[in-house]
Design a protein around this motif. Structure first.
Motif, PDB file in Angstrom:
ATOM      1  N   SER A   1       1.088   5.717   0.359  1.00  0.00           N
ATOM      2  CA  SER A   1       0.424   6.996   0.603  1.00  0.00           C
ATOM      3  C   SER A   1       1.374   8.111   0.196  1.00  0.00           C
ATOM      4  O   SER A   1       2.593   7.966   0.290  1.00  0.00           O
TER       5      SER A   1
ATOM      6  N   SER B   1       0.891  -1.158   0.000  1.00  0.00           N
ATOM      7  CA  SER B   1       0.000   0.000   0.000  1.00  0.00           C
ATOM      8  C   SER B   1       0.929   1.208   0.000  1.00  0.00           C
ATOM      9  O   SER B   1       2.087   1.115   0.407  1.00  0.00           O
TER      10      SER B   1
ATOM     11  N   LYS C   1       2.446  -5.493   1.869  1.00  0.00           N
ATOM     12  CA  LYS C   1       1.240  -6.213   2.270  1.00  0.00           C
ATOM     13  C   LYS C   1       1.645  -7.422   3.105  1.00  0.00           C
ATOM     14  O   LYS C   1       2.708  -8.002   2.907  1.00  0.00           O
TER      15      LYS C   1
END
Length: 171
Positions: free
Chosen positions: A92, A90, A131
């Motif tokens: 950001s 993931s 992950k």
């Protein structure tokens, strides 16, 4: 609903039956007669495949040249960074007012997760987190693909033929 998969046997003509009285009792507790439920096939992850993966990772880690030890100081660093590099992550983005602010934010975020990859690109700080490959977090199909991709990454990192690290642990 039940957390464990309910074992069903296909009887033909579109009929499925639970495999024992125990599972029938569990179905009675978990489901409502007359309701419609979506069914998906569940494949347990092979313990042998799981163990082979981690043994191959350890073997590959033990073969790392010294100049890569700072980037990959442990097998876990290697595994998680390989997962990130192969897209099993993931991420950001944190937009900053300046490049200098982005560098300060990167320096602040980096120690929060020693396995994350934290990059400052112009005025943006990008944080990539691997992950989980835990059995509950990643199904069999995704695990097998991530295993293959990570071992290919390791082979490329070591400069060996793809599949060599996996084969060396298969024997």
């Amino acid at each position: 609903m039940s957390t464990a998969p309910l074992p069903l046997r296909y009887e033909g003509d579109g009929e499925f039956r639970v495999t024992s009285r125990m599972w029938a009792a569990r179905a009675d507790k978990s489901f409502v007669v007359g309701e419609t439920y979506d069914m998906v096939e569940h494949h347990d992850r092979s313990t042998a495949s799981h163990n082979h993966y981690f043994a191959a990772l350890k073997s590959g880690f033990d073969s790392l040249p010294d100049h890569l030890r700072d980037e990959y100081p442990t097998v876990e660093h290697l595994r998680k960074k390989a997962l990130i590099r192969k897209g099993y992550c993931s991420h950001s983005d944190h937009v900053c007012a300046s490049k200098a602010e982005a560098q300060r934010l990167r320096a602040f975020i980096k120690p929060m997760d020693e396995y994350a990859i934290v990059e400052a690109v112009e005025c943006v700080v990008r944080v990539y987190t691997a992950k989980s490959q835990k059995m509950k977090a990643m199904g069999n199909r995704d695990f097998q693909q991530s295993k293959s991709d990570v071992l290919d990454f390791l082979d490329d990192l070591l400069g060996v033929e793809r599949g060599q690290t996996a084969r060396s642990e298969a024997a």
